[in-house]
Design an enzyme around this catalytic site. Structure first.
Site, PDB file in Angstrom:
ATOM      1  N   GLY A 156       0.660  -1.030  -0.072  1.00 37.77           N
ATOM      2  CA  GLY A 156       0.488   0.168  -0.450  1.00 37.77           C
ATOM      3  C   GLY A 156       0.666   1.234  -0.003  1.00 37.77           C
ATOM      4  O   GLY A 156       0.402   2.230  -0.286  1.00 37.77           O
ATOM      5  N   ARG A 204      -5.294   3.843 -15.672  1.00 35.78           N
ATOM      6  CA  ARG A 204      -4.609   4.497 -14.545  1.00 35.78           C
ATOM      7  C   ARG A 204      -5.826   5.641 -14.289  1.00 35.78           C
ATOM      8  O   ARG A 204      -6.341   5.912 -13.550  1.00 35.78           O
ATOM      9  CB  ARG A 204      -3.974   4.384 -13.706  1.00 35.78           C
ATOM     10  CG  ARG A 204      -3.099   3.332 -13.817  1.00 35.78           C
ATOM     11  CD  ARG A 204      -2.465   3.170 -12.188  1.00 35.78           C
ATOM     12  NE  ARG A 204      -2.353   2.621 -11.455  1.00 35.78           N
ATOM     13  CZ  ARG A 204      -2.461   4.619 -10.572  1.00 35.78           C
ATOM     14  NH1 ARG A 204      -1.409   5.453 -11.080  1.00 35.78           N
ATOM     15  NH2 ARG A 204      -2.511   4.628  -9.678  1.00 35.78           N
ATOM     16  N   TYR A 246      -9.129   6.299 -12.078  1.00 35.36           N
ATOM     17  CA  TYR A 246      -8.649   6.803 -10.782  1.00 35.36           C
ATOM     18  C   TYR A 246      -7.989   8.538 -10.730  1.00 35.36           C
ATOM     19  O   TYR A 246      -7.931   9.288  -9.496  1.00 35.36           O
ATOM     20  CB  TYR A 246      -7.424   6.144 -10.032  1.00 35.36           C
ATOM     21  CG  TYR A 246      -7.834   4.535 -10.172  1.00 35.36           C
ATOM     22  CD1 TYR A 246      -8.518   3.659  -9.485  1.00 35.36           C
ATOM     23  CD2 TYR A 246      -6.663   3.708 -10.867  1.00 35.36           C
ATOM     24  CE1 TYR A 246      -8.310   2.501  -9.805  1.00 35.36           C
ATOM     25  CE2 TYR A 246      -5.994   2.585 -10.606  1.00 35.36           C
ATOM     26  CZ  TYR A 246      -7.288   1.603 -10.047  1.00 35.36           C
ATOM     27  OH  TYR A 246      -7.239   0.057 -10.632  1.00 35.36           O
ATOM     28  N   CYS A 298     -11.323   5.392 -28.888  1.00 32.83           N
ATOM     29  CA  CYS A 298     -12.097   5.808 -29.380  1.00 32.83           C
ATOM     30  C   CYS A 298     -13.338   6.725 -28.454  1.00 32.83           C
ATOM     31  O   CYS A 298     -14.454   5.908 -28.436  1.00 32.83           O
ATOM     32  CB  CYS A 298     -13.019   4.616 -30.449  1.00 32.83           C
ATOM     33  SG  CYS A 298     -12.194   4.451 -31.837  1.00 32.83           S
ATOM     34  N   GLU A 299     -12.386   7.484 -27.741  1.00 32.38           N
ATOM     35  CA  GLU A 299     -13.022   7.598 -26.065  1.00 32.38           C
ATOM     36  C   GLU A 299     -12.869   8.945 -25.928  1.00 32.38           C
ATOM     37  O   GLU A 299     -11.161   8.995 -26.305  1.00 32.38           O
ATOM     38  CB  GLU A 299     -13.273   6.491 -25.326  1.00 32.38           C
ATOM     39  CG  GLU A 299     -14.172   5.711 -25.194  1.00 32.38           C
ATOM     40  CD  GLU A 299     -13.836   5.097 -23.663  1.00 32.38           C
ATOM     41  OE1 GLU A 299     -13.714   5.605 -23.034  1.00 32.38           O
ATOM     42  OE2 GLU A 299     -13.669   3.660 -23.718  1.00 32.38           O
ATOM     43  N   ARG A 337       4.132  -1.183  -5.673  1.00 33.45           N
ATOM     44  CA  ARG A 337       4.134  -0.311  -6.421  1.00 33.45           C
ATOM     45  C   ARG A 337       4.943   0.055  -5.932  1.00 33.45           C
ATOM     46  O   ARG A 337       6.388   0.481  -7.264  1.00 33.45           O
ATOM     47  CB  ARG A 337       2.327   0.692  -5.853  1.00 33.45           C
ATOM     48  CG  ARG A 337       2.446   2.127  -6.504  1.00 33.45           C
ATOM     49  CD  ARG A 337       1.604   2.916  -6.017  1.00 33.45           C
ATOM     50  NE  ARG A 337       0.268   2.428  -5.898  1.00 33.45           N
ATOM     51  CZ  ARG A 337      -0.678   2.571  -6.593  1.00 33.45           C
ATOM     52  NH1 ARG A 337      -0.376   3.613  -8.106  1.00 33.45           N
ATOM     53  NH2 ARG A 337      -2.140   2.151  -6.042  1.00 33.45           N
ATOM     54  N   GLU A 352       4.270  -6.933   2.018  1.00 29.11           N
ATOM     55  CA  GLU A 352       4.049  -6.911   0.559  1.00 29.11           C
ATOM     56  C   GLU A 352       4.068  -5.594  -0.776  1.00 29.11           C
ATOM     57  O   GLU A 352       2.876  -5.764  -0.878  1.00 29.11           O
ATOM     58  CB  GLU A 352       2.648  -7.711   0.591  1.00 29.11           C
ATOM     59  CG  GLU A 352       2.184  -9.235   0.515  1.00 29.11           C
ATOM     60  CD  GLU A 352       0.340  -9.332   0.774  1.00 29.11           C
ATOM     61  OE1 GLU A 352       0.370 -10.921   1.162  1.00 29.11           O
ATOM     62  OE2 GLU A 352      -0.208  -9.034   1.053  1.00 29.11           O
TER      63      GLU A 352
HETATM   64  N1  LLP Z   1      -1.366  -7.471  -1.197  1.00 37.18           N
HETATM   65  C1  LLP Z   1      -2.407  -7.047  -0.984  1.00 37.18           C
HETATM   66  C2  LLP Z   1      -3.636  -8.022  -1.133  1.00 37.18           C
HETATM   67  C3  LLP Z   1      -3.249  -6.418  -2.247  1.00 37.18           C
HETATM   68  O1  LLP Z   1      -4.307  -6.163  -2.496  1.00 37.18           O
HETATM   69  C4  LLP Z   1      -2.317  -5.561  -2.736  1.00 37.18           C
HETATM   70  C5  LLP Z   1      -2.841  -3.967  -3.917  1.00 37.18           C
HETATM   71  C6  LLP Z   1      -1.547  -5.282  -2.852  1.00 37.18           C
HETATM   72  C7  LLP Z   1      -0.097  -6.034  -1.328  1.00 37.18           C
HETATM   73  C8  LLP Z   1      -0.052  -3.823  -3.070  1.00 37.18           C
HETATM   74  O2  LLP Z   1      -0.280  -2.872  -2.991  1.00 37.18           O
HETATM   75  P1  LLP Z   1       0.184  -1.730  -3.362  1.00 37.18           P
HETATM   76  O3  LLP Z   1       1.716  -1.821  -2.929  1.00 37.18           O
HETATM   77  O4  LLP Z   1       0.983  -2.221  -4.561  1.00 37.18           O
HETATM   78  O5  LLP Z   1      -0.431  -0.849  -2.822  1.00 37.18           O
HETATM   79  N2  LLP Z   1      -4.735  -1.047  -9.986  1.00 37.18           N
HETATM   80  C9  LLP Z   1      -5.107   0.095  -8.947  1.00 37.18           C
HETATM   81  C10 LLP Z   1      -3.705  -0.745  -7.466  1.00 37.18           C
HETATM   82  C11 LLP Z   1      -4.643  -2.032  -6.807  1.00 37.18           C
HETATM   83  C12 LLP Z   1      -4.419  -2.570  -5.497  1.00 37.18           C
HETATM   84  C13 LLP Z   1      -4.686  -4.398  -5.475  1.00 37.18           C
HETATM   85  N3  LLP Z   1      -4.084  -4.661  -4.458  1.00 37.18           N
HETATM   86  C14 LLP Z   1      -3.952   1.160  -9.057  1.00 37.18           C
HETATM   87  O6  LLP Z   1      -3.476   0.839 -10.231  1.00 37.18           O
HETATM   88  O7  LLP Z   1      -3.073   2.053  -8.435  1.00 37.18           O
END
Ligand code: LLP
Length: 439
Positions: free
Chosen positions: A258, A337, A341, A368-369, A300, A297
């Site tokens: 996160g 993205r 978002y 086409c948007e 990003r 975990e």
């Molecule tokens: N662990 C779990 C259980 C998760 O669901 C996620 C992300 C992560 C770890 C990793 O999160 P990160 O460190 O990457 O924030 N598509 C969206 C992001 C969706 C994240 C989903 N879960 C975007 O492009 O911003």
């Protein structure tokens, strides 16, 4: 909601003229020679000439260094969230760097496995794991399955064998509202993920699992959302999890991912080493056992900044008194993205990094948007011309992994660059690929 700057509108605080692009938004191995951009010693212009556009180019050493920064500041385990970006080469890199992998579907497990990543170093997530996914996880010996629902407990009870108990964690919903976009918030009560702490569902599931003969509950998991800049959100999560860990005497705690990253000029995100140290110090200061195994975990924060996407400008449309649209040869199919978002990005001209940028453009895709905008307000040189290369930095996470074939546009190739050389790790999709699934 997301931090205001992430929304992609240029605020008054942002420059209206730029003499040099902030290197902190480029892969750490980026350099500029005679105005031309290199990533890990590879000239972007040369790659574009050799393989065409668009393409994703990753700085392999940036990924490795970021993983090492995280590991160096943390005595627990780092698991890379493969949903952010996965291919066989990435799974191999993760294995070489000695981290775990978070996988969340049959496909992610399969690709990681095909890349030689051992099942016992994988953590399987998902709020609706199928029998087929669970059976494959058991077959390849996935290290921990993160149980997300009572239905999953039933499913696992019928699939697992009593003589080979399956090791699991329980996903807990801590009831924390992270400061981020509502689409990527997961820790609040109203969510499809996990078992609620405050409603007592977590407790009920823990009791149920502790009495199981086929399932060994070894610890807990929670993940409160993504693109989070404010570290205090994690403290509230930690407090809830620490209470449960202490109450049941578990020795494993996974706090999810996160951590946010900067996408545009002026944004600042905490360093990954600070975030992992924070988790570690929470654990130390809260009276949790010294032998508690902590897991984080990040997705990003490991991969986003390591890549840029390189396009070519095809059309420029100057609408008097309104705006100038610069259309590139990709768009929402390789980066959804901004559409999903309202995420902000910057744009650069890889062949003219030293030119002064003083003009605002809207960078639009080829789909086409009208909403197919990649950068809503990009600061670039006033004489930007058709045929030039244009790149968007910080596209390493949730870009290729969320790419689609909208308008039957093939997905771009993925390139890994290192020490002045590059290799194509995922090739460009061809027209033939677009018919591959048709009977
Ligand atoms: N662990 C779990 C259980 C998760 O669901 C996620 C992300 C992560 C770890 C990793 O999160 P990160 O460190 O990457 O924030 N598509 C969206 C992001 C969706 C994240 C989903 N879960 C975007 O492009 O911003």
């Amino acid at each position: 909601m997301m931090k205001e700057l992430s929304r992609g509108d240029r605020s008054d605080a942002m420059p209206s003229i730029r003499h040099s692009f902030p290197m902190g938004l480029l892969p750490s191995g980026a350099s500029i020679r005679s105005g031309s951009l290199y990533v890990a010693g590879v000239e972007i212009k040369r790659v574009a000439e050799e393989i065409g556009t668009p393409f994703f180019i990753y700085d392999e050493d940036h990924i490795r260094t970021t993983i090492r920064d995280a590991k160096g500041a943390f005595s627990g385990d780092i698991a890379f969230a493969s949903k952010a970006f996965l291919c066989k080469a990435m799974a191999q890199l993760a294995l070489e760097e000695g981290i775990l992998l978070d996988v969340a579907s049959m496909g992610e497990m399969y690709v990681a496995h095909a890349g030689g990543f051992p099942g016992d170093r994988m953590i399987l997530h998902g709020n609706n794991k199928s029998d087929q996914e669970l059976a494959f996880a058991l077959e390849i010996g996935v290290g921990r399955i993160v149980i997300d629902s009572f239905d999953e407990i039933d499913r696992l009870e019928s699939l697992a064998k009593a003589d080979e108990p399956v090791s699991v964690w329980l996903r807990v919903t801590p009831g924390v509202e992270a400061h981020t976009h509502e689409y990527v918030m997961t820790g609040q009560e109203d969510t499809k993920f996990g078992f609620s702490y405050s409603a007592g569902a977590a407790e009920e599931a823990i009791e149920l699992l502790l009495s199981s003969k086929k399932i060994r509950l070894l610890g807990l998991h929670s993940h409160i959302g993504s693109q989070i800049f404010m570290l205090d959100s994690f403290k509230a999560q930690f407090d809830v999890m620490a209470e449960l860990i202490k109450r049941y005497g578990f020795l494993e705690l996974n706090l999810g991912g996160g951590l946010g990253v900067a996408y545009i000029d002026g944004e600042e995100a905490p360093a990954i080493a600070d975030w992992v140290s924070m988790a570690e110090s929470y654990a130390k200061n809260s009276g949790l056992p010294d032998n508690l195994r902590l897991v984080l975990e990040p997705g990003r924060a490991i991969i986003a900044r390591s890549a840029i996407t390189v396009y070519r400008v095809g059309t420029i449309k100057r609408l008097k008194g309104i705006r100038t649209y610069v259309s590139i040869d990709g768009g929402m199919s390789d980066n959804p993205r901004p559409v999903l978002y309202e995420s902000g990005y910057e744009a650069i001209l890889p062949e003219r990094m030293n030119d002064v940028s003083d003009t605002i453009y809207t960078i639009s895709g080829k789909h086409c948007e009208s909403g197919d905008i990649v950068v809503s307000s990009a600061l670039l040189p006033s004489d930007l011309a058709v045929g030039e290369l244009l790149a968007t930095p910080v596209t390493g996470a949730y870009g290729y992994s969320m790419a689609s074939n909208y308008n039957k546009v093939g997905r771009p190739p993925v390139i890994f660059a290192k020490d002045g050389r590059y290799r194509v790790v995922v090739r460009r999709e061809t027209l033939g690929d677009l018919l591959r699934l048709e009977e």
